[in-house]
Design an enzyme around this catalytic site. Sequence first.
Site, PDB file in Angstrom:
ATOM      1  N   SER A 119      37.055  41.939  35.217  1.00 50.32           N
ATOM      2  CA  SER A 119      36.443  42.839  36.200  1.00 50.32           C
ATOM      3  C   SER A 119      37.187  44.166  36.234  1.00 50.32           C
ATOM      4  O   SER A 119      38.356  44.234  36.626  1.00 50.32           O
ATOM      5  CB  SER A 119      36.481  42.204  37.592  1.00 50.32           C
ATOM      6  OG  SER A 119      36.142  43.200  38.549  1.00 50.32           O
ATOM      7  N   HIS A 166      27.281  43.420  38.083  1.00 50.26           N
ATOM      8  CA  HIS A 166      27.150  42.680  39.342  1.00 50.26           C
ATOM      9  C   HIS A 166      26.778  43.681  40.435  1.00 50.26           C
ATOM     10  O   HIS A 166      27.619  44.454  40.895  1.00 50.26           O
ATOM     11  CB  HIS A 166      28.499  41.993  39.618  1.00 50.26           C
ATOM     12  CG  HIS A 166      28.583  41.249  40.898  1.00 50.26           C
ATOM     13  ND1 HIS A 166      29.794  40.802  41.416  1.00 50.26           N
ATOM     14  CD2 HIS A 166      27.626  40.845  41.785  1.00 50.26           C
ATOM     15  CE1 HIS A 166      29.571  40.164  42.555  1.00 50.26           C
ATOM     16  NE2 HIS A 166      28.274  40.184  42.802  1.00 50.26           N
ATOM     17  N   MET A 170      26.188  44.675  43.946  1.00 44.71           N
ATOM     18  CA  MET A 170      26.396  44.338  45.360  1.00 44.71           C
ATOM     19  C   MET A 170      25.801  45.476  46.166  1.00 44.71           C
ATOM     20  O   MET A 170      26.505  46.261  46.812  1.00 44.71           O
ATOM     21  CB  MET A 170      27.896  44.150  45.634  1.00 44.71           C
ATOM     22  CG  MET A 170      28.419  42.814  45.127  1.00 44.71           C
ATOM     23  SD  MET A 170      30.188  42.824  44.845  1.00 44.71           S
ATOM     24  CE  MET A 170      30.240  43.565  43.224  1.00 44.71           C
ATOM     25  N   MET A 227      29.983  33.517  44.468  1.00 42.37           N
ATOM     26  CA  MET A 227      31.093  34.310  44.996  1.00 42.37           C
ATOM     27  C   MET A 227      32.112  33.376  45.644  1.00 42.37           C
ATOM     28  O   MET A 227      31.765  32.584  46.522  1.00 42.37           O
ATOM     29  CB  MET A 227      30.601  35.326  46.025  1.00 42.37           C
ATOM     30  CG  MET A 227      29.831  36.499  45.447  1.00 42.37           C
ATOM     31  SD  MET A 227      30.656  37.360  44.083  1.00 42.37           S
ATOM     32  CE  MET A 227      32.181  37.912  44.849  1.00 42.37           C
ATOM     33  N   GLY A 248      33.376  42.649  47.913  1.00 43.49           N
ATOM     34  CA  GLY A 248      33.739  43.974  48.397  1.00 43.49           C
ATOM     35  C   GLY A 248      35.038  44.498  47.800  1.00 43.49           C
ATOM     36  O   GLY A 248      35.180  45.691  47.572  1.00 43.49           O
ATOM     37  N   PHE A 249      35.963  43.591  47.539  1.00 40.68           N
ATOM     38  CA  PHE A 249      37.269  44.040  47.073  1.00 40.68           C
ATOM     39  C   PHE A 249      37.857  43.058  46.059  1.00 40.68           C
ATOM     40  O   PHE A 249      37.585  41.857  46.135  1.00 40.68           O
ATOM     41  CB  PHE A 249      38.243  44.161  48.258  1.00 40.68           C
ATOM     42  CG  PHE A 249      37.716  45.068  49.340  1.00 40.68           C
ATOM     43  CD1 PHE A 249      37.854  46.452  49.238  1.00 40.68           C
ATOM     44  CD2 PHE A 249      37.042  44.541  50.444  1.00 40.68           C
ATOM     45  CE1 PHE A 249      37.328  47.286  50.219  1.00 40.68           C
ATOM     46  CE2 PHE A 249      36.517  45.368  51.426  1.00 40.68           C
ATOM     47  CZ  PHE A 249      36.664  46.749  51.310  1.00 40.68           C
ATOM     48  N   GLY A 250      38.663  43.593  45.153  1.00 43.40           N
ATOM     49  CA  GLY A 250      39.412  42.742  44.235  1.00 43.40           C
ATOM     50  C   GLY A 250      40.657  42.216  44.939  1.00 43.40           C
ATOM     51  O   GLY A 250      40.990  42.639  46.052  1.00 43.40           O
ATOM     52  N   GLY A 251      41.340  41.277  44.301  1.00 47.05           N
ATOM     53  CA  GLY A 251      42.634  40.813  44.790  1.00 47.05           C
ATOM     54  C   GLY A 251      42.585  39.925  46.026  1.00 47.05           C
ATOM     55  O   GLY A 251      43.604  39.741  46.691  1.00 47.05           O
ATOM     56  N   GLY A 291      36.087  35.867  42.123  1.00 42.46           N
ATOM     57  CA  GLY A 291      36.896  36.119  43.311  1.00 42.46           C
ATOM     58  C   GLY A 291      38.159  35.271  43.382  1.00 42.46           C
ATOM     59  O   GLY A 291      38.092  34.073  43.612  1.00 42.46           O
ATOM     60  N   GLY A 292      39.291  35.903  43.151  1.00 45.82           N
ATOM     61  CA  GLY A 292      40.577  35.230  43.323  1.00 45.82           C
ATOM     62  C   GLY A 292      40.931  34.238  42.239  1.00 45.82           C
ATOM     63  O   GLY A 292      41.824  33.403  42.427  1.00 45.82           O
ATOM     64  N   GLY A 322      39.845  39.830  37.851  1.00 45.41           N
ATOM     65  CA  GLY A 322      40.261  41.227  37.942  1.00 45.41           C
ATOM     66  C   GLY A 322      41.767  41.314  38.024  1.00 45.41           C
ATOM     67  O   GLY A 322      42.465  41.540  37.029  1.00 45.41           O
TER      68      GLY A 322
HETATM   69  C1  DX5 Z   1      34.624  41.231  44.431  1.00 41.01           C
HETATM   70  C2  DX5 Z   1      34.135  41.507  43.032  1.00 41.01           C
HETATM   71  C3  DX5 Z   1      34.953  40.867  41.997  1.00 41.01           C
HETATM   72  C4  DX5 Z   1      36.389  41.311  41.921  1.00 41.01           C
HETATM   73  C5  DX5 Z   1      37.203  40.182  41.365  1.00 41.01           C
HETATM   74  O1  DX5 Z   1      33.701  41.638  45.357  1.00 41.01           O
HETATM   75  O2  DX5 Z   1      32.800  41.059  42.869  1.00 41.01           O
HETATM   76  O3  DX5 Z   1      34.351  40.954  40.712  1.00 41.01           O
HETATM   77  O4  DX5 Z   1      36.574  42.461  41.141  1.00 41.01           O
HETATM   78  O5  DX5 Z   1      38.527  40.539  41.381  1.00 41.01           O
HETATM   79  P1  DX5 Z   1      39.684  39.465  41.582  1.00 41.01           P
HETATM   80  O6  DX5 Z   1      39.679  38.604  40.374  1.00 41.01           O
HETATM   81  O7  DX5 Z   1      40.908  40.329  41.690  1.00 41.01           O
HETATM   82  O8  DX5 Z   1      39.400  38.710  42.853  1.00 41.01           O
HETATM   83 ZN    ZN Z   2      31.967  40.878  40.710  1.00 44.51          ZN
END
Ligand code: DX5
Ligand code: ZN
Length: 224
Positions: free
Chosen positions: A11, A69, A71, A140, A145-148, A179-180, A200
């Site tokens: 990602s 993807h 969103m 999901m 919304g966010f990575g990490g 996710g995670g 990611g």
């Molecule tokens: C979250 C995204 C994911 C995100 C995953 O809303 O859809 O694709 O980038 O990142 P990690 O692996 O860091 O959770």
């Molecule tokens: Zn994604």
Amino acid sequence: MVKKKINIAASILSADFSILGKEVKDIDKAGSDMIHIDVMDGSFVPNITIGPSVISNIRPFSKKPFDVHLMINEPSKHVDEFIAAGADILTIHYEADLHPIRTLDYIKSKGIKAGIAINPATPEVALESLLDYCDLILVMLVNPGFGGQKTILSQIKKVKSISAMLKKHKKNIYLEVDGGVNPLNIKNLVKAGANLIVAGNAIFKDGKDFYEKNIRALKVPRVK
Ligand code: DX5
Ligand code: ZN
């Protein structure tokens, strides 16, 4: 047909956006099977990320499939732009589209793969009527919304039950999780039936010299 192996989709949400083309090239070289691109609109999810023009700009940097993807709310209004930008797989959210069958059908009619994503609070039963219209299901593991973020553990059970649903309906399609994901929890996800894994932070966190090592660490816990 989905190959029986751990497919990794890096990602780019966790990449350095000031050199995005180079980042795409580097994760391709490091062994990522697909490039996962997170499009966020600040409405369906709190964050705003990238649009079709960025995707068309990074398209020449890799021949690997672009797994896009969306969103965004009312994705049907924008699918043409993302297809033109170079998406190979276009995934919409079940919660964001009042007529997902129509949109999935439309995406497939354009000759690319169509995916349906569900948020952690959406029960898997919502997918049953969509199985004939999609090439990919995206579960999901975090609120998007966010990575990490940290994987919500209850979602692993959901992956297992969707995998059983796919077997029951004889659907050999991608079951993607997002996710995670990290080298410690990936084994349970693959055991549960996931065959396309988004990562990611787990790939990008140590800088480009470690992309290959970090991707390998995800692919190692293969299960039969
Ligand atoms: C979250 C995204 C994911 C995100 C995953 O809303 O859809 O694709 O980038 O990142 P990690 O692996 O860091 O959770
Ligand atoms: Zn994604």
